[in-house]
Structure formats: C-alpha cells, structure tokens
Motif scaffolding. Structure first.
Motif, PDB file in Angstrom:
ATOM      1  N   GLU A  33       0.832  -1.110   0.111  1.00  0.00           N
ATOM      2  CA  GLU A  33      -0.019  -0.033  -0.058  1.00  0.00           C
ATOM      3  C   GLU A  33       0.848   1.259  -0.127  1.00  0.00           C
ATOM      4  OE1 GLU A  33      -3.291   1.784   3.032  1.00  0.00           O
ATOM      5  OE2 GLU A  33      -3.385  -0.112   2.523  1.00  0.00           O
ATOM      6  N   ARG A  34       1.800   1.157   0.717  1.00  0.00           N
ATOM      7  CA  ARG A  34       2.922   2.454   0.759  1.00  0.00           C
ATOM      8  C   ARG A  34       3.578   2.839  -0.464  1.00  0.00           C
ATOM      9  NH1 ARG A  34       5.451   1.064   6.870  1.00  0.00           N
ATOM     10  NH2 ARG A  34       3.931   2.166   8.107  1.00  0.00           N
ATOM     11  N   LEU A  35       4.151   1.570  -1.437  1.00  0.00           N
ATOM     12  CA  LEU A  35       4.348   1.619  -2.637  1.00  0.00           C
ATOM     13  C   LEU A  35       3.450   2.368  -3.494  1.00  0.00           C
ATOM     14  CD1 LEU A  35       6.543   1.357  -4.925  1.00  0.00           C
ATOM     15  CD2 LEU A  35       5.985  -1.177  -5.045  1.00  0.00           C
ATOM     16  N   LEU A  36       2.207   1.473  -3.764  1.00  0.00           N
ATOM     17  CA  LEU A  36       1.319   2.114  -4.511  1.00  0.00           C
ATOM     18  C   LEU A  36       0.975   3.772  -4.299  1.00  0.00           C
ATOM     19  CD1 LEU A  36      -0.697   1.492  -6.887  1.00  0.00           C
ATOM     20  CD2 LEU A  36      -2.348   0.832  -5.098  1.00  0.00           C
ATOM     21  N   SER A  37       0.864   4.004  -3.234  1.00  0.00           N
ATOM     22  CA  SER A  37       0.579   5.558  -2.864  1.00  0.00           C
ATOM     23  C   SER A  37       1.835   6.363  -3.299  1.00  0.00           C
ATOM     24  CB  SER A  37       0.706   5.612  -1.144  1.00  0.00           C
ATOM     25  OG  SER A  37       0.163   6.990  -0.750  1.00  0.00           O
ATOM     26  N   LYS A  38       3.074   5.887  -3.238  1.00  0.00           N
ATOM     27  CA  LYS A  38       4.011   6.687  -3.954  1.00  0.00           C
ATOM     28  C   LYS A  38       3.926   6.664  -5.384  1.00  0.00           C
ATOM     29  CE  LYS A  38       7.502   5.902  -0.287  1.00  0.00           C
ATOM     30  NZ  LYS A  38       8.827   5.338   0.089  1.00  0.00           N
ATOM     31  N   LEU A  39       3.448   5.497  -6.051  1.00  0.00           N
ATOM     32  CA  LEU A  39       3.397   5.313  -7.349  1.00  0.00           C
ATOM     33  C   LEU A  39       2.235   6.334  -7.949  1.00  0.00           C
ATOM     34  CD1 LEU A  39       3.582   1.334  -7.993  1.00  0.00           C
ATOM     35  CD2 LEU A  39       5.381   3.216  -8.432  1.00  0.00           C
ATOM     36  N   VAL A  40       1.015   6.430  -7.049  1.00  0.00           N
ATOM     37  CA  VAL A  40      -0.009   7.279  -7.401  1.00  0.00           C
ATOM     38  C   VAL A  40       0.594   8.661  -7.520  1.00  0.00           C
ATOM     39  CG1 VAL A  40      -2.046   8.179  -6.493  1.00  0.00           C
ATOM     40  CG2 VAL A  40      -1.814   5.871  -6.868  1.00  0.00           C
ATOM     41  N   ASP A  41       1.076   8.988  -6.541  1.00  0.00           N
ATOM     42  CA  ASP A  41       1.862  10.475  -6.482  1.00  0.00           C
ATOM     43  C   ASP A  41       2.762  10.617  -7.708  1.00  0.00           C
ATOM     44  OD1 ASP A  41       0.281  10.972  -3.973  1.00  0.00           O
ATOM     45  OD2 ASP A  41       2.252  10.571  -2.800  1.00  0.00           O
ATOM     46  N   THR A  42       3.719   9.710  -7.993  1.00  0.00           N
ATOM     47  CA  THR A  42       4.673   9.960  -9.124  1.00  0.00           C
ATOM     48  C   THR A  42       3.704  10.126 -10.305  1.00  0.00           C
ATOM     49  OG1 THR A  42       6.241   8.724  -7.799  1.00  0.00           O
ATOM     50  CG2 THR A  42       6.642   8.875 -10.428  1.00  0.00           C
ATOM     51  N   SER A  43       2.688   9.271 -10.596  1.00  0.00           N
ATOM     52  CA  SER A  43       1.899   9.302 -11.874  1.00  0.00           C
ATOM     53  C   SER A  43       1.248  10.429 -11.953  1.00  0.00           C
ATOM     54  CB  SER A  43       0.958   8.133 -11.764  1.00  0.00           C
ATOM     55  OG  SER A  43       0.267   8.124 -13.204  1.00  0.00           O
ATOM     56  N   ARG A  44       0.625  11.081 -10.739  1.00  0.00           N
ATOM     57  CA  ARG A  44      -0.144  12.372 -10.840  1.00  0.00           C
ATOM     58  C   ARG A  44       0.821  13.519 -11.104  1.00  0.00           C
ATOM     59  NH1 ARG A  44      -2.412  12.223  -5.467  1.00  0.00           N
ATOM     60  NH2 ARG A  44      -3.887  10.940  -6.209  1.00  0.00           N
ATOM     61  N   ARG A  45       2.267  13.330 -10.835  1.00  0.00           N
ATOM     62  CA  ARG A  45       3.213  14.416 -11.126  1.00  0.00           C
ATOM     63  C   ARG A  45       3.588  14.347 -12.382  1.00  0.00           C
ATOM     64  NH1 ARG A  45       6.234  13.221  -7.369  1.00  0.00           N
ATOM     65  NH2 ARG A  45       7.871  11.938  -8.233  1.00  0.00           N
ATOM     66  N   ILE A  46       3.793  13.057 -13.004  1.00  0.00           N
ATOM     67  CA  ILE A  46       4.311  12.837 -14.158  1.00  0.00           C
ATOM     68  C   ILE A  46       3.062  13.156 -15.404  1.00  0.00           C
ATOM     69  CG2 ILE A  46       5.496  11.188 -15.882  1.00  0.00           C
ATOM     70  CD1 ILE A  46       6.736   9.821 -13.580  1.00  0.00           C
ATOM     71  N   HIS A  47       1.842  12.450 -15.068  1.00  0.00           N
ATOM     72  CA  HIS A  47       1.014  12.430 -16.256  1.00  0.00           C
ATOM     73  C   HIS A  47      -0.188  13.157 -15.902  1.00  0.00           C
ATOM     74  CE1 HIS A  47       2.870   8.833 -17.907  1.00  0.00           C
ATOM     75  NE2 HIS A  47       2.333   7.924 -16.654  1.00  0.00           N
ATOM     76  N   GLY A  48      -0.297  13.556 -14.675  1.00  0.00           N
ATOM     77  CA  GLY A  48      -1.408  14.399 -14.462  1.00  0.00           C
ATOM     78  C   GLY A  48      -2.551  13.631 -13.564  1.00  0.00           C
ATOM     79  N   VAL A  49      -3.551  14.568 -13.377  1.00  0.00           N
ATOM     80  CA  VAL A  49      -4.731  13.551 -12.495  1.00  0.00           C
ATOM     81  C   VAL A  49      -5.447  13.089 -13.460  1.00  0.00           C
ATOM     82  CG1 VAL A  49      -6.639  14.113 -11.008  1.00  0.00           C
ATOM     83  CG2 VAL A  49      -4.639  15.545 -10.884  1.00  0.00           C
TER      84      VAL A  49
END
Length: 161
Positions: A33-49
């Motif tokens: 869950e912690r890893l996935l939370s970081k992946l969501v943040d990274t994807s949001r930063r790279i790709h957008g919401v």
C-alpha cells in the motif's frame, strides 16, 4: 534499468506496479500500500490527474485500502465483507457485503447490506493491516501499539498471528 531512467520514468512506474502486485500477492499489505501510494503520487506528477494510468493506480489504491473480513453465514458458508469502521472502542464493526468471491467481479451494490456485528464474529483476511493490542507474553508486549499484518489465524485460540 531504473537507475538509468530515474524513478519518474514510465518504465519505473511499470516496474513499481509489478513489485506492488508481488508484495500484495504475498500478503505484505502495508508495504504494498505504501509503494502504491508513492506510485500514484509519481503518476499524478508525471502524467497529471486525468491520465488513465493515474486513474488506474488511484482506483487500485482505493481498492487496496479496503479492509476485508470473513463472516460465517447461517449455512456455514464463508462470506467476504468490507469493514467500514469500528465502534464502541473496537467491540463492534460495521461491515458491508457480501462481496463477490472473485475480486475482479463487479460488486452488486443493490444486494449488499450494511450491518453492525460483534468484532469477534469477523475474521480479518490474511494481509490485513492491524494495530497490535492486548499482547501479554513477555516476548511480544513490545509489539502493543505497533502496526502489523495478519499472517495466519489460529482457530484453536481464536487469535490472529
């Protein structure tokens, strides 16, 4: 190689989701869950919401945060429910379900019921994050108040291990 492309590269995100799935499959729910939370943040930063990858990872994170418990039905069948919250200092638990037996199946919301049950009647599923309390063995008292995961369940003692 992630070291060459960096953690913000789409390849790194794909590797991260593969690691998440492996951790989740092995019952390492907290780390997954912690890893996935970081992946969501990274994807949001790279790709957008609004990007499909961000939406997919966000939906997966919401699903992963669901705490599942098993209840024994009147016919002896084990049914899966989603734990919504604990009440009365942990004595009771509010659940909704039953959920489909296959996690990929669509939920039938019109057939689900919300109910309050005694916490002792619910068995958290393997991998469920918990806060330890009430441990009395000298070798285990240091774990009280710490976060861990259900690894096994002893029917003989009605305890989670």
């Amino acid at each position: 190689d992630i070291e060459l492309v960096g953690e913000n590269h789409p390849v790194a995100l794909n590797c991260g989701i593969l690691l998440f799935r492996a951790l989740h499959r092995e019952g390492n729910q907290i780390e997954a869950e912690r890893l996935l939370s970081k992946l969501v943040d990274t994807s949001r930063r790279i790709h957008g919401v609004e990007h499909n990858v961000t939406k997919e990872y966000s939906a997966l994170l919401q699903k992963t945060k669901g705490r599942l418990v098993d209840l024994i039905a009147a016919q002896g069948e084990v049914l899966c429910y989603l734990a919504l919250r604990y009440e009365n200092d942990g004595e009771n638990i509010v659940v909704v379900g039953p959920l489909p037996t296959c996690p990929d199946d669509e939920r039938k919301l019109d057939e689900e019921k919300t109910m309050t049950i005694n916490s002792k009647d619910a068995t958290p599923q393997i991998g469920t994050p918990v806060t330890y309390h009430g441990l009395r063995l000298n070798s285990m008292t240091h774990l009280n108040g710490k976060i861990g995961e259900i690894r096994d369940y002893s029917e003989d003692y009605r305890i989670c291990l």
